[in-house]
Design a protein around this motif. Structure first.
Motif, mmCIF file in Angstrom:
data_model
loop_
_atom_site.group_PDB
_atom_site.id
_atom_site.type_symbol
_atom_site.label_atom_id
_atom_site.label_comp_id
_atom_site.label_asym_id
_atom_site.label_seq_id
_atom_site.Cartn_x
_atom_site.Cartn_y
_atom_site.Cartn_z
ATOM 1 N N GLY A 191 44.389 46.465 30.221
ATOM 2 C CA GLY A 191 43.341 47.038 31.066
ATOM 3 C C GLY A 191 43.624 46.926 32.550
ATOM 4 O O GLY A 191 42.766 47.265 33.358
ATOM 5 N N TYR A 231 38.302 43.133 25.609
ATOM 6 C CA TYR A 231 38.329 43.575 27.022
ATOM 7 C C TYR A 231 37.553 42.595 27.900
ATOM 8 O O TYR A 231 38.017 42.153 28.950
ATOM 9 C CB TYR A 231 37.719 44.981 27.163
ATOM 10 C CG TYR A 231 38.666 46.091 26.769
ATOM 11 C CD1 TYR A 231 39.715 46.448 27.603
ATOM 12 C CD2 TYR A 231 38.505 46.784 25.567
ATOM 13 C CE1 TYR A 231 40.594 47.468 27.253
ATOM 14 C CE2 TYR A 231 39.371 47.803 25.209
ATOM 15 C CZ TYR A 231 40.413 48.148 26.051
ATOM 16 O OH TYR A 231 41.282 49.139 25.707
ATOM 17 N N ASP A 232 36.344 42.248 27.456
ATOM 18 C CA ASP A 232 35.496 41.407 28.304
ATOM 19 C C ASP A 232 36.081 40.004 28.487
ATOM 20 O O ASP A 232 36.103 39.475 29.588
ATOM 21 C CB ASP A 232 34.087 41.293 27.689
ATOM 22 C CG ASP A 232 33.302 42.571 27.869
ATOM 23 O OD1 ASP A 232 33.731 43.412 28.696
ATOM 24 O OD2 ASP A 232 32.276 42.746 27.182
ATOM 25 N N ARG A 235 39.141 40.027 30.785
ATOM 26 C CA ARG A 235 38.734 40.265 32.185
ATOM 27 C C ARG A 235 38.102 38.999 32.784
ATOM 28 O O ARG A 235 38.351 38.659 33.936
ATOM 29 C CB ARG A 235 37.727 41.415 32.260
ATOM 30 C CG ARG A 235 38.389 42.769 32.073
ATOM 31 C CD ARG A 235 37.681 43.894 32.805
ATOM 32 N NE ARG A 235 38.510 45.089 32.711
ATOM 33 C CZ ARG A 235 38.304 46.051 31.818
ATOM 34 N NH1 ARG A 235 37.287 45.991 30.990
ATOM 35 N NH2 ARG A 235 39.111 47.088 31.764
ATOM 36 N N ILE B 502 33.607 50.614 28.934
ATOM 37 C CA ILE B 502 34.248 49.295 28.894
ATOM 38 C C ILE B 502 35.550 49.304 29.691
ATOM 39 O O ILE B 502 36.357 48.382 29.620
ATOM 40 C CB ILE B 502 34.525 48.834 27.451
ATOM 41 C CG1 ILE B 502 35.400 49.837 26.716
ATOM 42 C CG2 ILE B 502 33.217 48.609 26.690
ATOM 43 C CD1 ILE B 502 35.946 49.328 25.395
ATOM 44 N N GLU B 503 35.778 50.386 30.440
ATOM 45 C CA GLU B 503 36.960 50.495 31.318
ATOM 46 C C GLU B 503 38.269 50.293 30.570
ATOM 47 O O GLU B 503 39.139 49.554 31.009
ATOM 48 C CB GLU B 503 36.843 49.524 32.496
ATOM 49 C CG GLU B 503 35.639 49.816 33.375
ATOM 50 C CD GLU B 503 35.489 48.808 34.487
ATOM 51 O OE1 GLU B 503 36.334 48.831 35.379
ATOM 52 O OE2 GLU B 503 34.539 48.008 34.439
ATOM 53 N N THR B 550 33.956 45.863 36.439
ATOM 54 C CA THR B 550 35.021 45.280 37.266
ATOM 55 C C THR B 550 34.834 45.609 38.739
ATOM 56 O O THR B 550 35.714 45.318 39.557
ATOM 57 C CB THR B 550 36.410 45.801 36.852
ATOM 58 O OG1 THR B 550 36.430 47.216 37.064
ATOM 59 C CG2 THR B 550 36.717 45.490 35.411
ATOM 60 N N ARG B 552 34.745 48.574 39.970
ATOM 61 C CA ARG B 552 35.278 49.892 40.298
ATOM 62 C C ARG B 552 34.228 50.953 39.964
ATOM 63 O O ARG B 552 33.162 50.661 39.432
ATOM 64 C CB ARG B 552 36.549 50.161 39.491
ATOM 65 C CG ARG B 552 37.668 49.184 39.790
ATOM 66 C CD ARG B 552 38.904 49.492 38.967
ATOM 67 N NE ARG B 552 38.638 49.394 37.523
ATOM 68 C CZ ARG B 552 39.504 49.730 36.585
ATOM 69 N NH1 ARG B 552 40.693 50.195 36.921
ATOM 70 N NH2 ARG B 552 39.202 49.620 35.302
#
Lengths: 351, 604
Positions: A191, A231-232, A235, B502-503, B550, B552
């Motif tokens: 990502g 993803y979370d 990040r 969810i990018e 995030t 963005r």
């Protein structure tokens, strides 16, 4: 997957690189993976890296094994050489190809199952032989293609989608690779292309064995809240140990006032790589400090990303065993077959 | 940049470039899709509702939609929208039962329409379903206005014209054809509740100051008068050698008509450089295809007569110079060009003229004798008197007259009901997801990448000698399907839901035209420059999301989006959806059922 072919139309102002190609010229067929798969982002990052490097596609060999990740070599560089091997056997096929033709750029794409389970032995020997290749492991901690069982890289703390615990400790591919003598070891997150693309470029330029362990979330089986490869989670727990800036050969390096220390490394093709550490206590060129640090990050549940380890020697298998200087298909017939006198001399030496 | 407000219908409307460019805001992609489905009747009705004359406009429209077409920005040529409209008209089934019901019981209000051109006919069409008693007054023996008089029948067959004009008259419009209007006061004295002036721009401009103009008068004809005389069969021949002066569409019609009346050599001369010619490119092409030379930079200097007959025209060669964006034509000093000829057709512009409107009626005129007309309501300074079409602001084209007619009809209705003219009804809009299954949409996103289809033409050997033989044959059904599949479905909007994203970058990676970006927010100029492919077309908006986790934002450059739906197909969370945006401009009265899919028209 999608039911239509990707339209041929492209943006009329799409930039071209030095060899007159656009990013889209480095594409393959449209992915058949699940929508949102991290692997597709890695594919896009590979396309971007090859575009930026102005690589001629016909000088690249894309190698893979079996799995979701291994399918992705079909989704980029449509005009390259490629080999889709038996499960876990990509390293030995690549070894053979590389020994025969050292003139190509070898890009292996594998997954956590293909690398850390069935192919662990193969992986280990490719690393210790310093095979000149970039080995990208698209690591999602799960066997997606067989419906979501834990893989060997799944963290103890990470539960599966139904809430079950993993009984085993995980294999940290980066630690294993550093231990076994890999020259270039990085971890990245699918990502974050801003970090991943320069790593791929550097990895492709590195002479010797380069590993990028890309945490690449499986949206279908391992993207839930109790997963450490979602993803979370990535990040939230991403700990970048350093930034990597690539500097073209001709340009002078101007150190930026980033925190930590900046080191310049000359790549095999003469280009420069500027490594700036985010924290001063992490030196990627020193395995004695790097490995304990990595173990500490892991204990803390942090995902250390960036270039974790770099061996500046840049030696590969050919250097170690002293092979012929060029690809075998370029060796003239008279050298390949020097005649009966030469054979006679060899036989005589063994008498 | 602020988060894009997609609740404002003009945002998505603007993405549908063709519809946005159409003065009548015809839902173009919607009817093209129906043509692809073979639903010609439904496609016709969508057109008829918006632009009233699908068969006529499908042949003669100035097509502001086509230069706007997004397809023209990703490959060479736009979709042949105009010719597809004709396909709908040519292939439609019976529509009589789909026409609006005209109340037998009238509402007691009487409206006079002066001039029977497209503007007045549109007003009549829009007001009749509401029960107005509409009277149409026209000096010519038939309705149609410039569509009948100025467009030659080899471009627009009389049968098509009669049918589309007749469809409106058959609603029960009272017609007073053949009645020359000499006084607006007399019309007002008849006690109408509202009067609409749609008399067009019927006066052709002259070149009175060119020496020899008066002496050669017998052989010099004003272009639009000549075309009208041909249409009404008052003129059936012309000299063997004809010079047409002018570079607009009327000049193109004049030269091609002259050829069909038996002229052996026809030459078009234009004062300006070719690039500045007013005629549409395709009309220039059509004239040149028929072997008519077009000489640019030729300014008429003298009409030469001999024994009282026109003998030749002398032209001075010009060149254009542009100072501060203003063009000046300057003689080059090259020797004059003499073109011998028997007749001259002059098509150097036209204007509206109102000698029949008394100046003491409370209708204000400006210094150029143009009426003061409100741009939104189309009302003059005298309440109850409205203007539209070319009569309002000078020569435009049919589709503008139709757009004016719709707005004037709304105003007339508001006026007659004693309501505020500024209280205008909003357009009808609808936004519906097209999702059918995991990767299935209720629109066909598998567009064709073929080049624009060419419309077949009649055999020139026959067409050039027959005034009424239509030159363009129109697409057949297969060609129409091929052309319809070139449409990018710009009305199928890419709709982004911030809190589902969810990018994962999947949309950005798959987008074939690199229009989706995830980036740090910035002011618009900075944001435009920093995209994957910088957004240089400032006429096209950026679609900006709110802040994502995030930090963005998602930024989509609408410029060259193919509306292929791959972003939505690759989105794991449904943050992208493809939704059909249908906008129908408000009319004075509802014309057809709102959604053709909900209320299907009866099969033929």
């Amino acid at each position: 997957m999608t039911h239509i072919l990707k339209p041929k139309f492209r943006h009329p102002n799409l930039p071209k690189n030095g060899v007159g190609l656009t990013r889209r010229d480095y594409e393959g067929v449209v992915s058949t993976l699940c929508a949102g798969c991290g692997h597709d982002s890695v594919t896009a990052a590979i396309i971007e890296a090859c575009f930026e490097m102005e690589l001629p596609a016909h000088r690249v060999a894309k190698m893979s094994g079996i799995g979701c990740s291994s399918k992705t070599t079909n989704y980029f560089l449509n005009r390259s050489h490629g080999f889709n091997s038996v499960h876990g056997r990509m390293p030995s096929v690549t070894t053979g190809a590389n020994l025969a033709n050292r003139g190509l750029v070898y890009l292996g794409v594998s997954g956590d199952g293909d690398t850390a389970s069935i192919g662990l032995g193969q992986f280990a020997h490719a690393v210790r032989r310093r095979l000149n290749m970039l080995y990208i492991c698209e690591n999602n901690g799960t066997y997606g293609l067989t419906k979501g069982q834990f893989s060997a890289t799944n963290d103890r703390a990470s539960k599966n989608r139904k809430g079950l615990d993993s009984p085993f400790d995980s294999i940290d591919l980066c630690n294993v690779a550093i231990e076994l003598g890999a020259g270039f070891v990085a971890r990245a997150f699918s990502g974050d292309k801003a970090q991943l693309v320069p790593l791929i470029i550097a990895g492709l330029k590195y002479r010797g064995f380069a590993l990028i362990d890309v945490i690449s979330p499986c949206v279908t089986f391992n993207n839930h809240t109790s997963s450490t490869k979602s993803y979370d989670y990535v990040r939230d727990h991403n700990h970048m140990v350093g930034r990597l800036d690539l500097v073209p050969e001709a340009r002078e390096i101007t150190a930026e006032s980033a925190p930590g220390v900046t080191q310049n490394v000359t790549m095999h093709d003469g280009s420069q790589m500027a490594l700036s550490a985010v924290s001063e206590d992490y030196d990627p060129t020193d395995p004695e400090t790097a490995m304990p640090e990595l173990a500490r990050f892991k204990r803390q549940g942090r995902v250390a990303t960036g270039l974790l380890y770099l061996d500046e020697r840049q030696e590969d298998l050919h250097d170690l065993i002293g092979t012929a200087p060029g690809p075998l298909n370029e060796v003239p017939a008279e050298e390949l077959c020097p005649g009966s006198d030469a054979l006679e001399a060899i036989n005589a030496a063994h008498r | 940049m602020d988060r894009t407000d997609t609740s404002d219908p003009s945002y998505f409307h603007k993405v549908v470039d063709c519809q946005w460019a159409c003065p009548a805001h015809t839902p173009v992609p919607e009817y093209i899709r129906l043509i692809a489905h073979g639903q010609y009747t439904e496609a016709f009705m969508i057109n008829w509702e918006s632009n009233v004359f699908p068969g006529i406009l499908g042949r003669t429209c100035d097509r502001p939609c086509e230069p706007a077409c997004r397809r023209g920005r990703i490959e060479e040529k736009p979709v042949a929208i105009c010719r597809l409209k004709r396909v709908a008209a040519d292939n439609r089934g019976v529509v009589d039962h789909l026409m609006p019901q005209i109340p037998a019981q009238k509402n007691g209000k009487r409206v006079a329409l002066i001039g029977a051109g497209p503007a007045s006919l549109t007003v009549a069409r829009d007001l009749m379903p509401l029960g107005y008693d509409v009277t149409l007054i026209e000096r010519d023996p038939q309705g149609g206005g410039l569509m009948r008089k100025n467009i030659p029948s080899f471009r627009l067959p009389v049968a098509v014209l009669d049918e589309e004009v007749g469809r409106i008259l058959d609603f029960g419009v009272t017609t007073r054809f053949g009645e020359e209007i000499t006084s607006l006061k007399a019309v007002l004295d008849e006690g109408f509740d509202a009067v609409f002036v749609g008399t067009g721009a019927p006066r052709g401009k002259d070149l009175a100051r060119v020496p020899g103009r008066a002496e050669a008068d017998a052989n010099i004809h004003l272009g639009i008068d000549f075309l009208a005389s041909v249409a009404f069969k008052h003129v059936e021949r012309i000299g063997k050698r004809v010079v047409v002066i002018g570079g607009g569409n009327t000049a193109m019609d004049c030269c091609r008509t002259a050829l069909r009346l038996g002229a052996d050599s026809v030459t078009v001369t234009v004062r300006s450089p070719r690039a500045d010619m007013k005629a549409s490119d395709w009309e220039i092409e059509d004239a040149e295809r028929e072997g008519i030379p077009i000489l640019d930079n030729h300014s008429p200097k003298e009409f030469v007569t001999e024994n009282g007959r026109l003998k030749a025209v002398v032209f001075e060669k010009m060149r254009a110079e542009y100072v501060d964006g203003r063009r000046k034509l300057i003689p080059t000093g090259a020797p004059d060009v003499v073109i011998e000829c028997d007749d001259v057709l002059m098509a150097v512009g036209q204007e509206n003229s109102f000698p029949w409107i008394e100046r003491d009626l409370g209708i204000a005129f400006n210094e150029w004798e143009e009426p003061a007309v409100d741009k939104e309501t189309f009302m003059s300074t005298r309440p109850g008197v409205f203007f539209g079409g070319d009569a309002a602001w000078g020569p435009e084209n049919i589709i503008w007259a139709v757009a004016h007619g719709h707005q004037a009809a709304i105003s007339i209705d508001l006026h007659c009901q004693d309501r505020d003219l500024q209280d205008r009804p909003p357009p009808e809009t609808n936004l519906v997801s097209q999702k059918m299954g995991i990767h299935e949409w209720s629109y066909d996103n598998d567009i064709s990448d073929e080049a624009r289809n060419l419309v077949p033409h009649a055999d020139p050997a026959l067409a050039l000698r027959d005034l009424s033989m239509e030159v363009e044959l129109g697409f057949d059904v297969q060609q129409a399907l091929d052309e319809a599949m070139r449409c990018l479905n710009c009305d199928i909007q890419t709709v982004f839901t911030d809190d589902k994203c969810i990018e994962c970058d999947a949309c950005m990676d798959i987008c074939p035209v690199d229009c989706i970006n995830f980036t740090q927010n910035a002011e618009e100029p900075e944001l435009r420059d920093g995209l994957r492919v910088p957004a240089l077309n400032h006429a096209q908006d950026l679609y900006v999301s709110g802040d994502l986790p995030t930090g963005r934002v998602m930024v989509k450059d609408e410029d060259v989006c193919l509306h292929c739906g791959l972003c939505a197909e690759r989105c794991p969370t449904g943050a992208w959806d493809m939704q059909k945006f249908l906008l129908k401009e408000a009319k004075a009265a509802p014309i057809v059922p709102a959604d053709p899919q909900e209320q299907p028209y009866a099969a033929e």
